[in-house]
Scaffold this active site. Structure first.
Site, PDB file in Angstrom:
ATOM      1  NE  ARG A  72     -13.670  -4.337  43.374  1.00  0.00           N
ATOM      2  CZ  ARG A  72     -13.196  -5.267  42.554  1.00  0.00           C
ATOM      3  NH1 ARG A  72     -11.909  -5.299  42.257  1.00  0.00           N
ATOM      4  NH2 ARG A  72     -13.986  -6.180  42.021  1.00  0.00           N
TER       5      ARG A  72
ATOM      6  CG  PHE B 112      -6.102 -10.339  40.778  1.00  0.00           C
ATOM      7  CD1 PHE B 112      -7.195  -9.839  41.460  1.00  0.00           C
ATOM      8  CD2 PHE B 112      -6.190 -11.609  40.232  1.00  0.00           C
ATOM      9  CE1 PHE B 112      -8.361 -10.579  41.585  1.00  0.00           C
ATOM     10  CE2 PHE B 112      -7.355 -12.361  40.343  1.00  0.00           C
ATOM     11  CZ  PHE B 112      -8.446 -11.832  41.020  1.00  0.00           C
TER      12      PHE B 112
ATOM     13  CE1 TYR C   8     -13.684 -11.503  35.142  1.00  0.00           C
ATOM     14  CE2 TYR C   8     -13.053 -13.222  33.604  1.00  0.00           C
ATOM     15  CZ  TYR C   8     -12.850 -12.546  34.790  1.00  0.00           C
ATOM     16  OH  TYR C   8     -11.814 -12.904  35.604  1.00  0.00           O
ATOM     17  CE  LYS C   9     -11.469  -8.266  36.126  1.00  0.00           C
ATOM     18  NZ  LYS C   9     -12.124  -8.639  37.369  1.00  0.00           N
TER      19      LYS C   9
ATOM     20  CG  ASP D 266      -3.830  -8.355  34.856  1.00  0.00           C
ATOM     21  OD1 ASP D 266      -4.815  -7.958  34.205  1.00  0.00           O
ATOM     22  OD2 ASP D 266      -3.886  -9.272  35.691  1.00  0.00           O
TER      23      ASP D 266
END
Ligand SMILES: Cc1ncc(COP(=O)(O)O)c(C=O)c1O
Length: 411
Positions: free
Chosen positions: A370, A126, A222-223, A197
């Site tokens: 995705r 990422f 927040y995921k 991560d």
């Protein structure tokens, strides 16, 4: 055997996690397959935030740092997250953003391995993970070099020059899972530390940081943890390292006695020294509501359902749109996180056409569609309906509409 909707409905009836869906405020007519980017709103969150704003802030004002326990919120939320990622309650704290936490722990790891100059990661990690490492290397001058090695070569690249191996456990684009225990053991054999991560793992996989022997970890709130847009992130430091870490962001909230206001920085005990500035109470309160729900779920069941939903999606795509998409994720469910990725040259427009029908997935440049499956609120029937829409969009070519070609600032 053709998969039909009644088969999916039967799977929903047998779903031991099905009851969690009612704890989320999902809009009618929306199939939400983007909980891996921004989790859904828990029903409890609006009331909690209203109470924090009106009562704790509005009425009790500064007294709430003590009376409402604001000062303990980073640790309290951290302890709940610890249970979700296989850590001990005093090994996790909720604070700052994932990017900032990556900096804090990567810098600490380099300090803990003097004489070793390499930080190892992989190309295509990422972006923020790589950018933070690049910034750190620039700050430290010649002391540190970032080396990016393809996954197959990582173990061979773990030499006695490596201070830290930083990897994202579940790859954000492909969903591929790294073997955390194996790579951590390989890093340790070379004398290196590991930083994982967990942004796409926490709340979706049965993560076992302690069992894997991981040294450090970070992840988004927040995921899958459903903490809301820009929610505070979390970080993990294995207990054995906590007192050896010298926080590079030595802010007053990580001080041993912040309210003595001394001139000299003295790191606090344990995980608390990882705090930097004043905790973001509104964000933490929202995150606590999301995490509370997740903490009640059995993570082995969450993982089993995540594999089932992803597998079902891929089977349905093969059934309804054969030959239309290239797979961009591992085929075996065990090797894949809670998402599937497909490639198509017109992926952006196809995702926009899906969103216009209320099927929210996302697009990652240059051509990846995705779809994330948050096991607490996505049903098997949702997956069936989402693929039915996708098939209809492809067969009718409705994605060619000019409205679906325009790109917004956030994709
Ligand atoms: C793997 C990974 N790390 C980090 C981040 C983001 O970090 P931050 O919350 O600091 O923006 C994301 C966001 O999607 C991510 O997927």
């Amino acid at each position: 055997m053709t998969i039909d909707r009644s088969h999916c409905e039967a799977l929903d009836r047998d779903d031991p996690l099905g009851h969690f869906r009612q704890e989320f405020d999902l809009p009618d007519g929306v199939i939400y397959l983007d909980g891996n980017s921004l989790g859904a709103l828990p029903r409890a969150t609006a009331g909690r935030l209203a109470a924090v704003v009106r009562e704790e802030w509005g009425r009790n004002l500064i007294r709430s740092w003590n009376s409402a326990g604001w000062i303990d919120l980073p640790g309290r939320v951290g302890a709940l997250i610890a249970g979700i990622v296989g850590a001990e309650a005093d090994e996790v704290v909720a604070a700052d953003s994932t990017s900032v936490n990556l900096f804090k722990l990567a810098a600490a790891a380099v300090q803990m391995r003097p004489g070793r100059r390499l930080i190892l990661s992989e190309p295509g990690n990422f972006p923020t993970d790589l950018y933070i490492l690049q910034g750190l290397a620039e700050l430290l001058g010649d002391r540190v070099e970032v080396r990016l090695v393809e996954p197959e070569g990582l173990e061979a690249a773990l030499t006695d020059e490596v201070a830290l191996l930083l990897l994202t456990h579940v790859h954000y684009k492909t969903g591929r899972i790294h073997d955390m225990a194996r790579l951590t053991a390989a890093a340790h054999r070379a004398g290196a530390l590991t930083l994982w991560d967990l942004s796409h793992s926490a709340g979706a996989l049965d993560v076992r940081l302690g069992e894997a022997g991981a040294d450090f970890a970070v992840g988004c709130g927040y995921k899958y943890l459903n903490g809301g847009p820009g929610a505070p992130a979390f970080l993990y430091v294995a207990r054995r390292h906590q007192d050896a870490v010298r926080p590079p962001l030595s802010g007053w909230m990580g001080h041993a006695a912040p309210f003595e206001f001394s001139d000299r920085y003295e790191p606090g005990a344990g995980i608390r020294r990882q705090l930097c500035g004043t905790p973001a109470i509104l964000g933490l309160a929202a995150l606590e509501e999301g995490v509370r729900i997740m903490a009640r779920a059995d993570m082995a069941r969450v993982r089993a359902k995540s594999m089932r939903l992803g597998g079902l999606f891929l089977e349905l795509v093969a059934q309804e749109c054969p030959g239309v998409f290239a797979m961009h994720c591992p085929a075996e469910p065990e090797a894949r996180g809670s998402q599937v990725s497909l490639r198509h040259p017109d992926g952006y427009a196809i995702v926009q056409a899906l969103i216009a029908r209320g099927v929210i997935g996302d697009f990652r440049a240059p051509d990846v569609l995705r779809f994330g499956f948050a096991p607490l609120y996505v049903s098997h029937a949702d997956v069936f309906d989402a693929v039915a829409h996708l098939a209809d969009i492809m067969h009718s070519q409705s994605w060619m509409d000019a409205a679906y070609q325009r790109r917004g600032a956030v994709t």
